[in-house]
Design a protein around this motif. Structure first.
Motif, short mmCIF file in Angstrom:
data_model
loop_
_atom_site.label_atom_id
_atom_site.label_comp_id
_atom_site.label_asym_id
_atom_site.label_seq_id
_atom_site.Cartn_x
_atom_site.Cartn_y
_atom_site.Cartn_z
N ALA A 70 0.84 -1.20 0.00
CA ALA A 70 0.00 0.00 0.00
C ALA A 70 0.88 1.25 0.00
O ALA A 70 1.96 1.26 0.58
CB ALA A 70 -0.92 0.00 1.21
N ALA A 71 0.40 2.30 -0.67
CA ALA A 71 1.11 3.59 -0.75
C ALA A 71 2.45 3.45 -1.46
O ALA A 71 3.40 4.19 -1.18
CB ALA A 71 1.29 4.20 0.63
N THR A 96 -5.60 -6.73 -1.34
CA THR A 96 -6.52 -6.03 -0.45
C THR A 96 -6.70 -6.81 0.84
O THR A 96 -6.51 -8.03 0.88
CB THR A 96 -7.90 -5.85 -1.11
N SER A 137 -5.16 6.57 0.30
CA SER A 137 -5.84 5.28 0.32
C SER A 137 -6.72 5.11 -0.91
O SER A 137 -7.45 6.02 -1.30
CB SER A 137 -6.70 5.16 1.58
N GLY A 138 -6.62 3.96 -1.53
CA GLY A 138 -7.46 3.66 -2.69
C GLY A 138 -6.85 4.02 -4.02
O GLY A 138 -7.41 3.68 -5.06
#
Length: 336
Positions: free
Chosen positions: A49-50, A82, A155-156
């Motif tokens: 993530a990120a 995820t 996020s996302g």
């Protein structure tokens, strides 16, 4: 040459209205996609993530073929798993999640096609066109990535790095971002689209659109030379045709980069003709973009008969149309 950054910097987020994204998520996503695409997904590693999905390791060029080995789509596929499950950290698990950056006019078609083969697999295929927007971000290698880093951390947001493009010994890095539609964006510039599209042409990496749907066997647009085909991965739709083309040396057509003087828009699927054979086309346009700084110059990717390059001239629209000037490809072709 128009640099991708200068005083009126194009180092900004460019809305790519011709792009979309498909997600393929679930416990069986790896095996499912491994049996559908021209390239292997088993060796695509997860992007934390990120973070930015790096070329080839976390983000890979691939295609989807018909049973006859004709490309229905080409795309960049990145993996960013995820979290699912429990109410506490210990119970939370991750599941494989893949994101396919694809031409918008093919997103619904490919999502529907993939969904037909899900059957009992624990996987969900979604066309994300209504929930995300795609942005491009291009900058010279020496420039700061601070603006990009801020977006990647949200996020996302799914971010994939594409192969860099080198023009006049100047390297430009390119990134695709899938951003939720409700996400506020800063430093957005529609005017940078021309430069982004031109860089895509110069990369000589093809993007199938509705106009070129099922027109090419992958090698006809250099996919094996772009690491877009894994010949060791086993079966997928059209695999026998693709393999036969590779090992029998039957490819007589290739993707080329060219330019011409032309003041009107050139659409994918437009035909090109050789001066000695006006009765039938010798290839077609894959993508086209106007040059960022030279008036009336169009740069194009074309799929073309190799013999048409050996003598005479090649023209847009007819044997008497604007003449194409061909340039060297930015990568070596794997000889077939």
């Amino acid at each position: 040459m128009a640099h991708t950054s200068n005083n009126n910097s194009n180092t900004c987020f460019t809305p790519l209205k011709d792009w979309s994204c498909i997600s393929v998520i679930g416990p069986d996503a790896v095996d499912f996609l491994q049996n559908q695409l021209t390239n292997s997904v088993k060796s695509i590693t997860n992007t934390p993530a990120a973070s930015i999905a790096s070329p080839h390791q976390q983000n890979r060029f691939a295609g989807y073929c018909s049973a006859k080995g004709r490309l229905m789509a080409s795309f960049w596929i990145a993996r960013q798993d995820t979290s699912v499950g429990g109410a506490n950290v210990e119970a939370t698990e991750s599941q494989p999640a893949f994101y396919l950056f694809i031409s918008k006019d093919l997103a619904a078609t490919l999502a529907k096609r993939l969904s037909m083969f899900v059957l009992r697999s624990k996987v969900k295929v979604l066309d994300l066109t209504e929930s995300i927007d795609i942005y491009g971000y291009a900058l010279e290698a020496s420039e700061s990535r601070d603006e990009l880093a801020k977006m990647v951390a949200i996020s996302g947001v799914i971010t994939a790095e594409l192969p860099a493009v080198t023009i006049n010994q100047m390297q430009t890095k390119r990134y695709l971002l899938a951003v939720p539609k409700n996400q506020a964006m800063s430093n957005v510039q529609d005017g940078a689209l021309q430069a982004w599209n031109w860089l895509e042409i110069q990369s000589a990496i093809p993007r199938i659109t509705q106009a070129t749907f099922e027109q090419f066997v992958p090698q006809m647009i250099n996919m094996e030379s772009l690491k877009g085909i894994d010949f060791q991965k086993g079966c997928y739709p059209g695999q026998e045709v693709v393999a036969r083309s590779q090992y029998r040396g039957t490819i007589k057509r290739r993707l080329q980069v060219a330019h011409l003087i032309h003041c009107e828009e050139i659409l994918p699927g437009a035909e090109i003709f050789h001066s000695d054979d006006p009765s039938q086309p010798c290839g077609m346009v894959v993508l086209a973009a106007s040059h960022p700084s030279i008036n009336d110059r169009m740069d194009i990717q074309v799929e073309c008969k190799l013999e048409a390059l050996q003598s005479g001239s090649v023209h847009l629209g007819s044997a008497t149309g604007p003449a194409l000037s061909f340039a060297a490809l930015p990568y070596p072709l794997i000889e077939i």
